[in-house]
Design a protein around this motif. Sequence first.
Motif, PDB file in Angstrom:
ATOM      1  N   ASP A 102       0.842  -1.190   0.000  1.00  0.00           N
ATOM      2  CA  ASP A 102       0.000   0.000   0.000  1.00  0.00           C
ATOM      3  C   ASP A 102       0.882   1.247   0.000  1.00  0.00           C
ATOM      4  N   ALA A 103       0.900   1.975  -1.096  1.00  0.00           N
ATOM      5  CA  ALA A 103       1.778   3.138  -1.251  1.00  0.00           C
ATOM      6  C   ALA A 103       1.213   4.412  -0.640  1.00  0.00           C
ATOM      7  N   THR A 104       0.128   4.321   0.107  1.00  0.00           N
ATOM      8  CA  THR A 104      -0.510   5.532   0.625  1.00  0.00           C
ATOM      9  C   THR A 104       0.460   6.406   1.397  1.00  0.00           C
ATOM     10  N   GLU A 105       1.239   5.817   2.289  1.00  0.00           N
ATOM     11  CA  GLU A 105       2.160   6.622   3.091  1.00  0.00           C
ATOM     12  C   GLU A 105       3.189   7.335   2.225  1.00  0.00           C
ATOM     13  N   LEU A 106       3.730   6.640   1.253  1.00  0.00           N
ATOM     14  CA  LEU A 106       4.721   7.263   0.372  1.00  0.00           C
ATOM     15  C   LEU A 106       4.092   8.396  -0.440  1.00  0.00           C
ATOM     16  N   VAL A 107       2.854   8.213  -0.874  1.00  0.00           N
ATOM     17  CA  VAL A 107       2.145   9.273  -1.598  1.00  0.00           C
ATOM     18  C   VAL A 107       1.901  10.463  -0.673  1.00  0.00           C
TER      19      VAL A 107
END
Length: 191
Positions: A102-107
């Motif tokens: 889940d790339a949410t944090e990086l985004v």
Amino acid sequence: MPRPAGRSRLSAADWAEAALAALREGGGLAAIAIEPLAAGLGATKGSFYWHFANREALIEAALARWETSQTEEVIAALGQERDPLARIRELFTTATEMATRDATELVLLAEAAHPQVAAVLRRVVTRRLDYLTGLFVELGLDAAEARIRSVQTYSGYLGRAQLARAVPDVMSHGEDNRRYLDAVLESLLGR
């Protein structure tokens, strides 16, 4: 994101999840737009306005949902383990696996200049660092040194998460990953 199966009415949580998915898949806050979200959910804009006054309220709800699921729920799940070293190991493993999927944090880190995102990131990072600092204190480090180690740990996690998303084939897996984690923990604990 289609309407949740077996439900005729969408909840605010459904909209928040759809907003997070749009943010993650669309690469940022610009992807959170009411009409495309409504279409993806098979809903009307009226459904959106039933739950939220405006787009900013939806963003706030989505960020709060992410904060709870990716920080508070993770920390609560670790509470079952009594050994602080085992909690650090599990936290690093779990958090890295979550960031890989889940790339949410990086985004969100890329959107850190946005005031709503900045506030949530500040709370999340502070909470995570405080938790890690407490674990290092439990392992016998004084508070100042524990804080330094928590920042090192968190920085390492972010770097590993970015690599796992960007170049997954260079990451260690299985036994190699366990040895990697052992080496990181030995370094952090000065052993």
